[in-house]
Motif scaffolding. Structure first.
Motif, PDB file in Angstrom:
ATOM      1  N   SER A  43       0.800  -1.110   0.098  1.00  0.00           N
ATOM      2  CA  SER A  43       0.178   0.095  -0.129  1.00  0.00           C
ATOM      3  C   SER A  43       0.980   1.341   0.091  1.00  0.00           C
ATOM      4  O   SER A  43       0.410   2.318  -1.056  1.00  0.00           O
ATOM      5  N   ASP A 163      -5.677  -0.458  -4.902  1.00  0.00           N
ATOM      6  CA  ASP A 163      -5.061  -1.283  -3.519  1.00  0.00           C
ATOM      7  C   ASP A 163      -6.243  -2.094  -3.116  1.00  0.00           C
ATOM      8  O   ASP A 163      -6.879  -1.697  -2.102  1.00  0.00           O
ATOM      9  N   GLU A 164      -5.905  -3.489  -3.100  1.00  0.00           N
ATOM     10  CA  GLU A 164      -6.874  -4.433  -2.751  1.00  0.00           C
ATOM     11  C   GLU A 164      -8.339  -3.992  -2.849  1.00  0.00           C
ATOM     12  O   GLU A 164      -9.170  -3.918  -1.836  1.00  0.00           O
TER      13      GLU A 164
HETATM   14 MG    MG Z   1      -2.381  -2.648   2.417  1.00  0.00          MG
END
Ligand code: MG
Ligand code: ADP
Lengths: 241, 219
Positions: A43, A163-164
């Motif tokens: 991240s 991000d995810e």
């Molecule tokens: Mg992360």
């Protein structure tokens, strides 16, 4: 020619160095999956590319322009690179259409009529054209995430950082979001995805980056990375999935 | 000595209530405007105005309102300013309300989740645009119940100005008591009038809070 060039990127939070010299070049149209254990710095890497974190060393350049921390440079960067978050982060006080229109009218000064046309087009693209007047709270998580994608696309970025983006979703809603990403990839959008969806990474990505303790530990085409990991760390990580 | 009927008492107190209401409005609106200006300094990016406003808030929250009234009324007198009671009362209450409202509202801005800042930043918005289009609209919704709730404190705060001689409801109560020698009746009515002013405010604050919570849960 690389679209995004990251050279020896370093980032610390206080005493702890979280990114310990990342070098990564991304060509236009490439779809990159970043995988790795929680806490490995995935991240943070994306947030640095988008200028949400200030870096402590190294350089990032996007389409030839180097990242700098002042507002005009950051704005220019973010017009080129959009970001989608795990928690969707839609604006709860605006309708779906309002969410997709806001930054066009405010940042790009696009006239309302054009901004609305663009918003409808992008919402159609993610299959939500009919929810233009809905409130974010009326949508499922998967739909909210698709609106977030439309919102980023409406700024016409040349690359998207994800991000995810399916990690906060119920399992049955993951597929609809991945389908949208798959289409973006097919349309030639440059994508950097942090993901735990290994099947998706294998199918869609041109390159997989395995991060371990703040470094790029291994990198290569998905077939290679998943079938014959070279380092014990990656072998263990892939084996666990 | 003339006889006072309950009606006479009530009439005199109600007349004085006008001043309580007026002073409350002046304090709340004036404090609101000043508080808003201070809020922007408090959440702005320049360091020294932020510190200055924080100091201001700490001073007004850390001392009794009564002392602030004394300082405004007698303190300025020492410097040769002849401050009438209404001016000292109005000014002090405005400054006092502004301090509390700034702090309440700052809390509301902080309560907007970090993801909203990041999403708007990633879309290219600058600080002022983020504030104007994303953060403040959300903070304002959060701010409504505590702000209405604080107006109750303002109404009750005006009672203290009786001590520097401003004739509002409490002071009128004292004056009427001195004339009628019926303290229980008089202060009973005074309390009742305060209750009639404050109860609708605190009730609506609760209702608003519940409503906004329900709206929030739906998100
Ligand atoms: Mg992360
Ligand atoms: N704002 C922050 N302040 C302090 N430490 C942080 C912050 N953000 C992330 N970290 C730390 O940096 C490391 C990497 O975090 P992150 O990039 O979120 O990892 P990942 O996304 O791979 O799980 C973690 O150890 C995390 O605790």
């Amino acid at each position: 020619m690389s679209l995004i060039e990251i050279t020896d990127l370093r980032k610390s939070f206080g005493e702890t160095e979280v990114l310990k010299g990342i070098t990564l070049n991304v060509a236009p149209g490439e779809v990159i999956a970043i995988i790795g254990k929680s806490g490995s710095g995935k991240s943070t890497l994306l947030r640095c590319i988008n200028g949400l974190e200030t870096v402590n060393g190294g350089t990032i350049s996007v389409a030839g322009a180097q990242l700098q921390a002042d507002e005009p440079h950051l704005k220019a960067l973010r017009l080129k690179v959009g970001m989608i978050f795990q928690q969707f982060n839609l604006f709860p006080h605006l309708t779906v259409g309002g969410n997709v229109m806001l930054s066009q009218t405010v940042v790009k000064k696009t006239p309302t009529v054009e901004a609305e046309a663009m918003a409808r087009k992008m919402l159609d693209r993610v299959g939500l054209g009919h929810r233009f007047d809905a409130w974010p709270s009326e949508l499922s998580g998967g739909q909210q995430q698709r609106v977030a994608i439309a919102r980023a696309l409406a700024m016409q970025p040349i690359a998207l950082l994800c991000d995810e983006i399916t990690s906060a979703l119920d399992p049955e809603l993951v597929a609809e979001v991945l389908a949208v990403v798959r289409e973006l990839a097919a349309d030639g959008m440059t994508l950097i995805l942090v993901t735990h969806e290994m099947g998706f990474a294998r199918d869609v990505c041109s390159r997989v980056v395995f991060m371990h303790q703040g470094r790029v530990h291994e990198m290569g085409p998905p077939a290679e990375i998943f079938a014959s990991p070279k380092t014990p760390e990656l072998r263990q990580f892939v084996g666990k999935q | 000595m003339t006889d006072f009927t309950t009606w006479d008492i009530l009439r005199n107190l109600l007349l004085a209530t006008r001043w309580t209401i007026l002073l409350s409005l002046v304090a709340f609106l004036g404090g609101g405007l000043l508080g808003l200006a201070l809020l922007f300094l408090r959440i702005g990016r320049l360091s020294w105005p932020r510190q200055a406003v924080r100091g201001y808030v700490e001073v007004f929250q850390g001392t009794p309102l009564l002392m602030q009234l004394f300082l405004a009324f007698f303190g300025l007198g020492l410097f040769g300013f002849d401050v009438p009671a209404w001016l000292a009362a109005g000014l002090t209450l405005i400054l006092w309300s502004a301090a509390f409202l700034t702090e309440i509202w700052r809390g509301c801005v902080d309560a907007v989740v970090r993801g909203q800042w990041e999403a708007s930043a990633s879309l290219g918005m600058g600080y002022v645009q983020q504030m104007r289009y994303v953060i403040l609209p959300q903070a304002m919704r959060i701010a409504i119940p505590p702000t209405v709730g604080f107006s109750v404190q303002v109404v009750k705060g005006t009672a203290l100005t009786s001590i520097i001689g401003f004739v509002e409801l409490s002071k009128a109560g004292t004056v009427v008591t001195n004339a009628t020698f019926q303290p229980f009746t008089v202060y009973g009515i005074v309390a009742l009038i305060y209750f009639c002013l404050c109860w609708p405010l605190s009730k609506s604050s609760q209702v608003l809070e519940r409503k906004l919570n329900v709206a929030h849960r739906d998100h």
